[in-house]
Design an enzyme around this catalytic site. Sequence first.
Site, PDB file in Angstrom:
ATOM      1  N   CYS A 249       0.829  -1.221   0.000  1.00 39.72           N
ATOM      2  CA  CYS A 249       0.000   0.000   0.000  1.00 39.72           C
ATOM      3  C   CYS A 249       0.859   1.266   0.000  1.00 39.72           C
ATOM      4  O   CYS A 249       1.572   1.540   0.965  1.00 39.72           O
ATOM      5  CB  CYS A 249      -0.909  -0.025   1.222  1.00 39.72           C
ATOM      6  SG  CYS A 249      -1.820   1.494   1.521  1.00 39.72           S
TER       7      CYS A 249
ATOM      8  N   CYS B 147      -0.122   3.893   2.696  1.00 41.79           N
ATOM      9  CA  CYS B 147       0.290   3.378   4.009  1.00 41.79           C
ATOM     10  C   CYS B 147       1.758   3.700   4.250  1.00 41.79           C
ATOM     11  O   CYS B 147       2.143   4.114   5.351  1.00 41.79           O
ATOM     12  CB  CYS B 147       0.086   1.871   4.089  1.00 41.79           C
ATOM     13  SG  CYS B 147      -1.611   1.333   3.823  1.00 41.79           S
TER      14      CYS B 147
END
Length: 172
Positions: free
Chosen positions: A90, A93
């Site tokens: 991600c 993230c």
Amino acid sequence: MPLQKEVHSIDWKGSAIGDPTRFPGATPPARARLLPPGHLALGSDGLARLQRGRAGQVGRCDGIEGVDAAIAATGEGGPLLVLSFSTSWCGPCKLMDPKVDQLSEDFAGKAQFIKILGDKDPDGLKILQREGVKSVPQYHIFKGGEKVQQVLGAKYDELVEALKTHTAPGDT
């Protein structure tokens, strides 16, 4: 290519354990592995695992039982708990990780942070499913044994405000 010393683990100061020049004759655990300082724990099966971090550090998920224990500890007067849900692939993230690391230092003693990688950590996917996480990053805040707020997406300012709200003096 030069040979490297085999390092089986590191102590809380970052020194190598299992380095034969440091501990002559010492026999390190056969299945130990290199982990960051302050995060080494040897399980009953002899496998080193990442555990919840010390104050000011983001801890790593050590399975569903560890997460449940951390949530329960908030109901016993423990600090606020922030579960940081993520995956290894991600992008947003990864952008939030250093900011969350800084928040863990800023709120040391007031909040504990545990990062859960859904695709890597023990029981990671089960925990994401149980908590209803369908997108990452996502941050769930627990206080008094209950989820009190969640922040969906890479919304740093919203996460800071949520932490300030739930760690405010006199907040019950």
